[in-house]
Motif scaffolding. Structure first.
Motif: not given
Length: 161
Positions: A66, A84, A147, A151
């Motif tokens: 992330v 974040v 995820y 990403f």
């Protein structure tokens, strides 16, 4: 733990530990690496510690992914890191809703300890649960890994354009 124990036995399809006499048809593949580790190590391995270690490592990879994705669009490292941290620590809509309901009812803040924050939208509003990104860290490490891959795919497309 029950899924890892059943998968470690080596049956294909594994037995469903929650429904007697049935096979586990789905949601067992993410637990396969832990089950293999359990089968190789045998009873000398503490399953709780193993699962915690796996979860922490996957979650760390997720948070770093992330951050890496944020760095693609945010020029300042401190701003990306702050975003974040904010996204993971301060995005519980159900927590805010629980605080709001308790405050409107005139209840003390300590009464929130007896409220299941994961069920606020169901209990108080008869709605579907609202999940924040932080819940992935606690309940769904296998989703966090998916995820991460998403990403990375988005980053490849963004860089290629």
């Amino acid at each position: 733990m029950a899924l890892v124990a059943e998968i470690a036995k080596g049956d294909v399809l594994p037995k469903n530990p929650y429904y007697s006499g049935d096979a586990l048809h789905y949601y067992w593949f993410p637990h396969l690496p832990d089950a293999i580790e359990r089968r190789v190590a045998g009873s000398t391995l503490d399953v709780d510690a193993m699962l915690l270690g796996t979860t922490v490592m996957v979650d760390l990879a997720f948070v770093l992914a992330v951050y890496g994705f944020a760095r693609l669009v945010v020029p300042a490292p401190w701003a990306a890191a702050g975003g974040v941290v904010w996204a993971f620590l301060f995005t519980s809509v159900e927590g805010l809703a629980g605080l709001w309901v308790e405050a409107r009812a005139g209840m003390p803040f300590t009464a929130l300890r007896s409220v299941n924050i994961d069920a606020v939208t169901r209990w108080f509003f008869n709605g579907m649960p609202i999940d924040g990104i932080h819940r992935v860290l606690w309940y769904q490490p296998h989703h966090a890994l998916a995820y991460c891959l998403g990403f990375i795919g988005l980053a490849v497309v963004a860089i290629a354009m």
